[in-house]
Design a protein around this motif. Structure first.
Motif, mmCIF file in Angstrom:
data_model
loop_
_atom_site.group_PDB
_atom_site.id
_atom_site.type_symbol
_atom_site.label_atom_id
_atom_site.label_comp_id
_atom_site.label_asym_id
_atom_site.label_seq_id
_atom_site.Cartn_x
_atom_site.Cartn_y
_atom_site.Cartn_z
ATOM 1 N N ALA A 43 89.070 76.133 77.432
ATOM 2 C CA ALA A 43 87.724 76.408 77.940
ATOM 3 C C ALA A 43 86.879 75.139 77.953
ATOM 4 N N MET A 44 87.020 74.312 76.924
ATOM 5 C CA MET A 44 86.279 73.050 76.866
ATOM 6 C C MET A 44 86.717 72.103 77.985
ATOM 7 N N LEU A 45 88.018 72.055 78.263
ATOM 8 C CA LEU A 45 88.502 71.219 79.367
ATOM 9 C C LEU A 45 87.849 71.643 80.682
ATOM 10 N N ARG A 46 87.726 72.949 80.872
ATOM 11 C CA ARG A 46 87.099 73.441 82.111
ATOM 12 C C ARG A 46 85.618 73.154 82.152
ATOM 13 N N ALA A 47 84.991 72.972 80.984
ATOM 14 C CA ALA A 47 83.546 72.700 80.936
ATOM 15 C C ALA A 47 83.225 71.223 81.166
ATOM 16 N N LEU A 48 84.252 70.374 81.191
ATOM 17 C CA LEU A 48 84.020 68.943 81.424
ATOM 18 C C LEU A 48 83.720 68.698 82.896
ATOM 19 N N PRO A 49 82.973 67.641 83.191
ATOM 20 C CA PRO A 49 82.700 67.318 84.595
ATOM 21 C C PRO A 49 83.996 67.038 85.350
ATOM 22 N N CYS A 144 78.441 68.541 74.825
ATOM 23 C CA CYS A 144 78.921 69.278 73.644
ATOM 24 C C CYS A 144 78.431 70.723 73.658
ATOM 25 N N ARG A 145 77.181 70.929 74.049
ATOM 26 C CA ARG A 145 76.658 72.303 74.137
ATOM 27 C C ARG A 145 77.424 73.107 75.181
ATOM 28 N N ALA A 146 77.741 72.486 76.315
ATOM 29 C CA ALA A 146 78.495 73.182 77.363
ATOM 30 C C ALA A 146 79.904 73.522 76.877
ATOM 31 N N CYS A 147 80.556 72.574 76.219
ATOM 32 C CA CYS A 147 81.902 72.826 75.681
ATOM 33 C C CYS A 147 81.871 73.913 74.620
ATOM 34 N N LEU A 148 80.892 73.848 73.722
ATOM 35 C CA LEU A 148 80.783 74.838 72.652
ATOM 36 C C LEU A 148 80.550 76.226 73.221
ATOM 37 N N ALA A 149 79.641 76.346 74.186
ATOM 38 C CA ALA A 149 79.354 77.656 74.775
ATOM 39 C C ALA A 149 80.592 78.239 75.452
ATOM 40 N N ALA A 150 81.322 77.408 76.185
ATOM 41 C CA ALA A 150 82.539 77.880 76.861
ATOM 42 C C ALA A 150 83.578 78.335 75.842
ATOM 43 N N ALA A 151 83.726 77.571 74.770
ATOM 44 C CA ALA A 151 84.710 77.907 73.737
ATOM 45 C C ALA A 151 84.318 79.174 72.983
#
Length: 165
Positions: A43-49, A144-151
């Protein structure tokens, strides 16, 4: 839904996630299953630009003890002692590498009153921010907030015992 189906749902075209354990105690130090951690990292990988190398090449997570983390911290960061997570960006077809110390995680949770599952995801999100090429600052904080929320979203759906959502 099986783990493989959930993983495919989260990242049907994203980079791969591999988890390597380098010591036996990791089984009782991790606050969530390895399957949940793999889902979180996908999920974090998908949240990366888009266009970030690790988003397509993936990430290798190495679960290491404090002795290994101390040695890596000394060798690569010129710092003494263990830390919680170290990031080594990949490139091309090479995945990014995260070194993660469940020993340090457990100690930080006790010292600072952190909930272990949520702190794990925060530290992994921080490592992913560095894999995306970011240094500390507002851009890193947003990522980090985007990655955390997705995870959190995918882990909460996968692991009913997770209390960090």
């Amino acid at each position: 839904m099986s783990f493989a189906e959930k993983l495919a749902q989260v990242a049907p075209t994203g980079g791969r996630v591999r988890i390597f354990s380098h010591y036996a105690a990791v089984a009782w130090l991790l606050p969530m299953s390895r399957a949940a951690i793999a889902l979180a990292l996908q999920a974090m990988l998908r949240a990366l630009p888009e266009g970030k190398a690790c988003a397509t090449a993936g990430v290798d997570l190495h679960l290491v003890d404090d002795a290994v983390m101390s040695a890596a911290n000394r060798r690569f960061m010129d710092c003494t002692g263990p830390t919680n997570v170290l990031s080594f960006p990949g490139g091309g077809d090479l995945p990014g590498i995260l070194l993660f110390s469940p020993d340090t995680l457990a100690r930080e949770c006790l010292l600072y009153g952190q909930e272990p599952g949520l702190h794990t995801l925060r530290l992994l999100a921080h490592g992913m921010g560095h894999l995306a090429g970011l240094d500390h600052g507002p851009d890193m904080d947003r990522q980090c907030r985007a990655c955390l929320a997705a995870a959190q979203k995918i882990v909460a759906a996968h692991d009913a015992g997770f209390s960090g959502a």
